[in-house]
Design a protein around this motif. Structure first.
Motif, PDB file in Angstrom:
ATOM      1  N   GLU A  45       0.830  -1.210   0.000  1.00 36.52           N
ATOM      2  CA  GLU A  45       0.000   0.000   0.000  1.00 36.52           C
ATOM      3  C   GLU A  45       0.863   1.257   0.000  1.00 36.52           C
ATOM      4  O   GLU A  45       0.537   2.243  -0.664  1.00 36.52           O
ATOM      5  N   GLN A  46       1.967   1.225   0.729  1.00 38.66           N
ATOM      6  CA  GLN A  46       2.869   2.377   0.759  1.00 38.66           C
ATOM      7  C   GLN A  46       3.501   2.596  -0.616  1.00 38.66           C
ATOM      8  O   GLN A  46       3.610   3.746  -1.066  1.00 38.66           O
ATOM      9  N   ASP A  47       3.894   1.532  -1.285  1.00 38.57           N
ATOM     10  CA  ASP A  47       4.458   1.659  -2.627  1.00 38.57           C
ATOM     11  C   ASP A  47       3.423   2.219  -3.606  1.00 38.57           C
ATOM     12  O   ASP A  47       3.736   3.073  -4.446  1.00 38.57           O
ATOM     13  N   ASP A  48       2.171   1.739  -3.510  1.00 41.41           N
ATOM     14  CA  ASP A  48       1.108   2.242  -4.375  1.00 41.41           C
ATOM     15  C   ASP A  48       0.850   3.730  -4.121  1.00 41.41           C
ATOM     16  O   ASP A  48       0.685   4.513  -5.058  1.00 41.41           O
ATOM     17  N   LEU A  49       0.824   4.112  -2.857  1.00 44.19           N
ATOM     18  CA  LEU A  49       0.608   5.508  -2.502  1.00 44.19           C
ATOM     19  C   LEU A  49       1.753   6.379  -3.012  1.00 44.19           C
ATOM     20  O   LEU A  49       1.525   7.479  -3.528  1.00 44.19           O
ATOM     21  N   ARG A  52       1.251   6.945  -6.658  1.00 46.20           N
ATOM     22  CA  ARG A  52       0.188   7.916  -6.917  1.00 46.20           C
ATOM     23  C   ARG A  52       0.650   9.338  -6.650  1.00 46.20           C
ATOM     24  O   ARG A  52       0.356  10.256  -7.421  1.00 46.20           O
ATOM     25  N   VAL A  53       1.367   9.549  -5.561  1.00 47.84           N
ATOM     26  CA  VAL A  53       1.863  10.888  -5.237  1.00 47.84           C
ATOM     27  C   VAL A  53       2.849  11.356  -6.297  1.00 47.84           C
ATOM     28  O   VAL A  53       2.809  12.515  -6.728  1.00 47.84           O
ATOM     29  N   THR A  54       3.718  10.470  -6.735  1.00 49.53           N
ATOM     30  CA  THR A  54       4.679  10.822  -7.779  1.00 49.53           C
ATOM     31  C   THR A  54       3.955  11.204  -9.067  1.00 49.53           C
ATOM     32  O   THR A  54       4.317  12.186  -9.722  1.00 49.53           O
ATOM     33  N   ALA A  55       2.918  10.453  -9.424  1.00 49.90           N
ATOM     34  CA  ALA A  55       2.146  10.773 -10.632  1.00 49.90           C
ATOM     35  C   ALA A  55       1.463  12.133 -10.481  1.00 49.90           C
ATOM     36  O   ALA A  55       1.432  12.932 -11.430  1.00 49.90           O
ATOM     37  N   LEU A  56       0.909  12.403  -9.309  1.00 46.90           N
ATOM     38  CA  LEU A  56       0.270  13.704  -9.081  1.00 46.90           C
ATOM     39  C   LEU A  56       1.285  14.843  -9.137  1.00 46.90           C
ATOM     40  O   LEU A  56       0.990  15.926  -9.655  1.00 46.90           O
ATOM     41  N   GLU A  57       2.466  14.625  -8.619  1.00 46.26           N
ATOM     42  CA  GLU A  57       3.497  15.668  -8.649  1.00 46.26           C
ATOM     43  C   GLU A  57       3.922  15.982 -10.074  1.00 46.26           C
ATOM     44  O   GLU A  57       4.231  17.129 -10.396  1.00 46.26           O
ATOM     45  N   HIS A  58       3.931  14.973 -10.937  1.00 41.25           N
ATOM     46  CA  HIS A  58       4.349  15.205 -12.316  1.00 41.25           C
ATOM     47  C   HIS A  58       3.266  15.907 -13.128  1.00 41.25           C
ATOM     48  O   HIS A  58       3.568  16.563 -14.128  1.00 41.25           O
ATOM     49  N   THR A  59       2.010  15.771 -12.747  1.00 45.03           N
ATOM     50  CA  THR A  59       0.922  16.370 -13.523  1.00 45.03           C
ATOM     51  C   THR A  59       0.472  17.716 -12.978  1.00 45.03           C
ATOM     52  O   THR A  59      -0.339  18.373 -13.605  1.00 45.03           O
ATOM     53  N   ARG A  60       0.950  18.142 -11.865  1.00 46.05           N
ATOM     54  CA  ARG A  60       0.500  19.421 -11.306  1.00 46.05           C
ATOM     55  C   ARG A  60       1.213  20.574 -11.989  1.00 46.05           C
ATOM     56  O   ARG A  60       2.299  20.434 -12.513  1.00 46.05           O
TER      57      ARG A  60
END
Length: 85
Positions: A45-49, A52-60
Motif C-alpha cells: 500500500e505504501q508503494d502504491d501511494l 500515486r503521489v509521484t504521478a500527481l506531482e508530475h501532472t501538477r
C-alpha cells in the motif's frame, strides 16, 4: 525396588507442559505469520501511494506558471477594457 507412585504423575505433568508449549508455539507462529502478512500488505500500500503521489506531482502545474498565466489574463482584460468600446 518399589516403584515410585509419583512417577506417572510427573510424566503426565511433563506431557501436559509439552502440550501447552506446543500450543503456545503454534499460536505464536500464527501471530507472526499474520504480522508478516500485514507488513507485506502495508509495504504494498505504501508503494502504491508513493506511485500515486509521484504521478500527481508530475501532472501538477507549478505555482509560478499559474501566477504568470493569471497575470497575463489580468493584463489582457485590463487592456481590453482600456482600449475597448
Amino acid at each position: 525396588m518399589t516403584p515410585d507412585p509419583e512417577q506417572p504423575a510427573v510424566q503426565e505433568e511433563l506431557a501436559e507442559l509439552r502440550r501447552q508449549l506446543d500450543v503456545g508455539l503454534a499460536r505464536m507462529d500464527g501471530r507472526l505469520a499474520l504480522l508478516t502478512q500485514r507488513d507485506e500488505l502495508s509495504a504494498k500500500e505504501q508503494d502504491d501511494l508513493h506511485a500515486r503521489v509521484t504521478a500527481l506531482e508530475h501532472t501538477r502545474w507549478p505555482l509560478p506558471a499559474i501566477t504568470a498565466l493569471t497575470a497575463v489574463g489580468v493584463l489582457v482584460v485590463a487592456l481590453w477594457q482600456l482600449l475597448g468600446p
